[in-house]
Design an enzyme around this catalytic site. Sequence first.
Site, short mmCIF file in Angstrom:
data_model
loop_
_atom_site.label_atom_id
_atom_site.label_comp_id
_atom_site.label_asym_id
_atom_site.label_seq_id
_atom_site.Cartn_x
_atom_site.Cartn_y
_atom_site.Cartn_z
N PRO A 142 41.00 1.64 2.48
CA PRO A 142 40.02 2.63 2.94
C PRO A 142 40.64 4.02 2.74
O PRO A 142 41.52 4.43 3.48
CB PRO A 142 39.83 2.29 4.41
CG PRO A 142 40.97 1.42 4.79
CD PRO A 142 41.66 0.92 3.58
N ASP B 279 45.85 6.04 3.01
CA ASP B 279 45.26 4.80 3.50
C ASP B 279 44.93 5.02 4.97
O ASP B 279 45.83 5.15 5.81
CB ASP B 279 46.30 3.68 3.32
CG ASP B 279 45.77 2.31 3.74
OD1 ASP B 279 44.82 2.26 4.53
OD2 ASP B 279 46.33 1.30 3.26
N HIS B 280 43.66 5.04 5.27
CA HIS B 280 43.23 5.39 6.63
C HIS B 280 43.63 4.33 7.65
O HIS B 280 43.60 4.56 8.86
CB HIS B 280 41.72 5.63 6.65
CG HIS B 280 41.28 6.62 7.70
ND1 HIS B 280 42.06 6.96 8.78
CD2 HIS B 280 40.14 7.34 7.82
CE1 HIS B 280 41.42 7.84 9.53
NE2 HIS B 280 40.26 8.09 8.97
N ARG B 281 44.02 3.16 7.18
CA ARG B 281 44.50 2.14 8.13
C ARG B 281 45.86 2.55 8.70
O ARG B 281 46.22 2.14 9.80
CB ARG B 281 44.65 0.78 7.43
CG ARG B 281 43.35 0.19 6.97
CD ARG B 281 43.59 -1.04 6.12
NE ARG B 281 44.42 -0.74 4.96
CZ ARG B 281 44.86 -1.64 4.10
NH1 ARG B 281 44.54 -2.91 4.26
NH2 ARG B 281 45.60 -1.28 3.07
#
Length: 432
Positions: free
Chosen positions: A228, A404-406
């Site tokens: 994401p 990476d938004h995680r």
Amino acid sequence: MMKEKVCVPDIGEASDVEVIEILVKQGDQVSRDDSLVVLESDKASMEIPSPVEGVVESIEVKVGDKVDAGDTILVMLTEIKELPQEIEHSEEVASSIDIVSEARQHRPETVTQQEAVLQEQSRENLDRDPTAKSKVHAGPSVRKQAREYGVDLSRVTGSGNFGRVIKEDVVAYVKNRLSQQVSDAVGAGIPAMPEVDFSKFGEVEVVSRSRIQQASARNLHRSWLNIPLVTQFDQADITGLESFRKEQNIRLAEQGIKMTPLVFFIRAVVSGLQTYPQFNASLHPDGEHIIHKKYINIGIAVETEDGLVVPVIRDADKKGLIALAGESANLARQAREKSLNIDALQGATFTISSLGGIGGTSFTPLVNAPEVAILGVSRARIEAVYDGEDFKPRTILPLALSYDHRAIDGAEAARFTDHLARVLSDTRLMLL
Ligand code: CAO
């Protein structure tokens, strides 16, 4: 060794059922649950499984014979006297007749598909717990049905007496697994692009892609699908940096060294990673941990005629501007000459993609997984910047940090690019 008669089990209301096939011959070694004969009534056919393991001593029926429950089918020689497994309820046997006829009718599509879907999983399960199968309570026909469908019975919840697995349980399990497959496919399934015959519209030439292009296409696609991704944009005033760089380059020219802006980007990124170590990390595959790396290796995206290559500057935090200038130029040259060894392409903790030498105002780079962020740099331009009193010409560098938004929050990304902008705006900060 002892002799044991194998008889026709309770087959419900059916009588005078014809033997249509004999599946074993005298002397055959037979395992428990192996099919021995096929009987057929006017409604359906059923295979009779062996209740014991042993060697076929004699066959007491022939094709065309009519048999009833209790008639002897054959005699087996067995090692140890084994109690025949509890004969299933007539209801269950009757259902198994339906199943066999149903299975025959629906093959090859249904069963083949089910087998394909489930057999792999069964194998996995058996690997995990090789004893699991023997703990299951189920009759021979249910076991046989499970084998046909590739179902691991230890995964099936039995709804019969004392948790006994009956044929409806197996069918329900298969249906459930198939519908899960469909919903998984809907979630992750990517509709295929239709193939187009472009030659219908004009002349075309089909050219092979290099192995590097094919490999990076796979990696980029994987990253695109898995990560994401968010891109944080910022800009740095590099007016001071540029005049410092040009001055130094005049001096360094005698030694054959040239510092391009990339060297400063590397230094700024190192400073950012030291301040915000969450950018120098990878997500653990278990999804519950993050792996912080205590080393800083910077990948540099290099354009070559065969495609994109990302050589790695190891321990970039331990190297000064001049060393970084030499090493980055060397790696870029080796990448273009295809003389990099595999070690030089591994172990990056963060990547920089610098397109400023080519042009562009901004772009969104893709994270080079398993890294969690990448810095994209576009072309610096002179802009009129208001300093509170007047507009002054300043060299403004566009930055784009994809992450990476995680692993990274938006606020952290904004702090990181702000840090980069400050360091690039004041080269003295690179020394800290
Ligand atoms: N703004 C303005 N000018 C820039 C600049 C920027 N951000 N970055 C570089 N330049 C200038 C340099 O100063 C140099 O100018 P001079 O010759 O007048 O000094 C010129 O552009 C060429 O620099 P360069 O790009 O060859 O050298 P570099 O060290 O900056 O970059 C490398 C090296 C390997 C990063 C580059 O050659 C390259 O391959 N870039 C492409 C990377 C790529 O394909 N990325 C996409 C990956 S997919 O996301």
